[in-house]
Design an enzyme around this catalytic site. Sequence first.
Site, PDB file in Angstrom:
ATOM      1  N   ASP A 102       0.847  -1.202   0.000  1.00  0.00           N
ATOM      2  CA  ASP A 102       0.000   0.000   0.000  1.00  0.00           C
ATOM      3  C   ASP A 102       0.875   1.242   0.000  1.00  0.00           C
ATOM      4  OD1 ASP A 102      -2.046  -1.790   0.518  1.00  0.00           O
ATOM      5  OD2 ASP A 102      -1.961  -1.428   2.684  1.00  0.00           O
TER       6      ASP A 102
HETATM    7  N1  URA Z   1      -0.890  -6.004   3.918  1.00  0.00           N
HETATM    8  C1  URA Z   1      -1.371  -4.752   3.939  1.00  0.00           C
HETATM    9  O1  URA Z   1      -2.358  -4.476   4.577  1.00  0.00           O
HETATM   10  N2  URA Z   1      -0.740  -3.828   3.224  1.00  0.00           N
HETATM   11  C2  URA Z   1       0.355  -4.060   2.510  1.00  0.00           C
HETATM   12  O2  URA Z   1       0.882  -3.171   1.877  1.00  0.00           O
HETATM   13  C3  URA Z   1       0.858  -5.368   2.503  1.00  0.00           C
HETATM   14  C4  URA Z   1       0.208  -6.318   3.226  1.00  0.00           C
END
Ligand code: URA
Length: 246
Positions: A102
């Site tokens: 993310d």
């Molecule tokens: N899980 C998440 O919530 N975000 C990420 O970026 C990777 C794994």
Amino acid sequence: MERLQRILAARGVASRRAAEELITAGRVSVDGNVVTELGTRADPVRSTIRVDGKLLKTQRPRYILLNKPRGYITTTKDERDRRTVMDLVQIPERVYPVGRLDRDTEGLLLLTNDGDVANRVMHPRYGLDKEYHVLTLSRPADAVLQRLRNGVTIEGKRVVPEEVRIQRETTEGLILKVVVHEGMHHLVRRMMEEVGIPVERLRRVRLGPLSVTGIQSGIWRELTHGELTTLLEALRLGQANESGVD
Ligand code: URA
């Protein structure tokens, strides 16, 4: 895997449009089979591609570890012109990120042009550990951690983490280590939400045998030959290609 016309265009064989014409005219083959369908995908590293019988040189395989900072999105291009991880990795080969972090998640991101490696890293069947460190402000109750260990249901799928434990306490808060095999979108944040653990920061620190240790935020480096060999073994892909790695 990439669209064939894109591979041809990227290698300078022809423009995208002209490459499409070569394909529909039956002048392109992939691994010995003539391909005339435009949606066909091929692996730029492993597929044997010929145009009019002439072999297209395969692309040098690249395997890159980036320590992604917060604020960058994991995509190869963004219509809204936001900062992407590709702004941090500028190399001549067309690599792409394996899975997603993310925008506000930091840590280890693998980028490659090797389609087999990318697919297998993401597929739960190969059971590659994805280790995350979750920073949270207060210590979760044991019962909450146990609920997490027992597994939570995300998008109708039961996700049972490989490991959940308190890693350490810092001046900023408490770091929870969570290891999963799945690569679902927002997985760790959704798991934390399910059990009510507020996430201050999320960092991926390990992907199977690959660790982020020693790579500064915003910096990338090539996998060492040893790391690549171990990764390919973990993914049951056999020997590393000596010529492909520095
Ligand atoms: N899980 C998440 O919530 N975000 C990420 O970026 C990777 C794994």
